[in-house]
Scaffold this active site. Structure first.
Site: not given
Length: 428
Positions: A12-14, A16, A38, A40-41, A143, A224, A303, A305, A331, A413
């Protein structure tokens, strides 16, 4: 017409959000198919930064319609805040955002149980965001979940809620020493929510299938990343849904034959948030450098990373389990000043060399990275707009990633802004 899935190919956090924003310009519809608030983009347009948690970043392009699929668990408070924030910034949401009536709701007891359970685990904590996502998925598969469509029938909604509170309140009181939740207060709050989102709710599966049949272009985005997938990730240090490409079908209500391509998003190095194994994690100055230069702090929680070198073992694994056709590398510019860069090409485990990602966490915990050292380019890349503008050693680094993962690099990028992106191939 094209139907593309964009998946995170690490923990995650790539980046996207930026890639989805870039691709959305060519799309008619952008779909979020799993996860919750949960995730964030972050998207930077000019001097303005947008952080989105539930609404697809395609909403920043006028004319693009956005969908929250049935695979998402929806926090009403977070969703309404996001809609209001976008509206305050002049972005039209109503008439462009659609929410599946089959999506499950995050309830107040889900958030409480998530936070209290994580706190009680101590050193054995998973590292959740405390947003109630895991408990909401637990109720869904047990269920006992409450869906958006249930709000249309007050009697049914109240019955389901009281049944759930009869189970949750004793846990809150006896296990955690917390005050019980009041059913009446929750009922009124969620019925007000229903009135506010009613214009956005529709049969998303039907809408998407009809749009695809009409030749519309659709982009499906996961939250994620692959290594946080509940089935294919570093279990139990995972999220509670399927961010991998297969989750796009179940989470949006379309068949696998409708998907044309899968784009994997990877950083030029590796990060993860929360607990769990991380073979290439760096401590000391090297890790601090990546964190500082890459602004590696969670968009949702803030937080810091955990940071490490690029891991080609998980890269190959992500390409395989997602069926990735091409990569977007983000990055790259963070690595600009480094004289040398390490790339993990395999793991060493008890004298053996592993080139495939192990499924057993006890093995992964003991794995040591086998590195290949490459020379850095020590030249700025943030102004590059074409492949030819990149330093030769930067191009060599990207080709090495292609060779090690088995997927071609399609986008690169070199900064947070929209225009700081190189299109290597326009295959979509």
């Amino acid at each position: 017409m094209a139907v593309i899935v964009a998946v995170g190919a690490q923990w995650g956090d790539e980046g996207k959000g930026k890639i989805v924003d870039l691709l959305s310009e060519q799309m008619d519809i952008v779909v979020r198919y799993q996860g919750g608030a949960n995730a964030g983009h972050t998207v930077c347009i000019g001097d303005r930064q947008y952080i989105l948690h539930l609404i697809p970043s395609g909403i920043l392009h006028p004319g693009v319609q956005c969908v929250i699929g049935n695979g998402v668990v929806v926090d009403p408070e977070a969703l309404l805040e996001e809609i209001a924030l976008l509206a305050s910034q002049g972005i039209q949401v109503e008439g462009r955002l659609w929410i599946s009536q089959r999506a499950h709701l995050v309830m107040p007891y889900h958030k409480l149980l998530d936070q209290l359970s994580e706190s009680r685990r101590g050193a054995q904590r998973i590292g959740t965001t405390g947003r109630g996502i895991g408990p909401a998925y637990v109720d869904k598969f047990n269920r006992r979940g409450i869906r958006i469509v249930d709000l249309l029938d007050r009697e049914l909604f109240e019955q389901k809620l009281r049944e759930n509170l009869a189970e949750k309140n004793p846990i809150l009181q006896k296990l955690y020493g917390h005050q019980p939740l009041d059913a009446g207060e929750i009922i009124e709050t969620y019925l007000q929510f229903d009135r506010k989102i009613d214009p956005y709710v529709r049969d998303v599966s039907r809408f998407l299938n009809e749009a695809i049949a009409e030749g519309k272009s659709v982009l499906l985005e996961g939250a994620q990343g692959t290594l946080l997938d509940v089935d294919h990730g570093t279990y139990p240090y995972v999220t509670s849904s399927n961010p991998t490409s297969g989750g796009a079908c179940t989470g949006a209500g379309i068949g696998p034959t409708k998907i044309d391509r899968v784009l994997g998003v990877m950083k030029a190095y590796t990060t993860r948030v929360g607990e769990g194994p991380f073979p290439t994690e760096l401590s000391g100055e090297a890790g601090e450098f990546l964190r500082r230069e890459g602004a590696e702090f969670g968009a949702t929680t803030g937080r810091p990373r955990r940071c490490g070198w690029f891991d080609a073992v998980i890269g190959r694994y992500a390409v395989r389990v997602n069926g990735i056709d091409a990569l977007a590398i983000t990055k790259l510019d963070v690595l600009d000043p480094l004289p040398e860069i390490q790339v993990c090409v395999a793991y060493r485990y008890r004298g053996k060399t592993l080139t495939e990602f192990p499924g057993e966490m006890r093995i992964l915990n003991e794995c040591q990275p086998v590195y290949r050292t490459v020379k850095g380019w020590q030249s700025p890349t943030s102004q590059a707009r074409r492949w030819e503008d990149l330093p030769a050693r930067a191009r060599d680094y990207l080709r090495l990633i292609e060779d090690l993962t088995g997927a071609p690099v399609q986008l690169v990028s070199v900064g947070s802004k929209r225009e700081q992106t190189l299109v290597v191939q326009r295959a979509w």
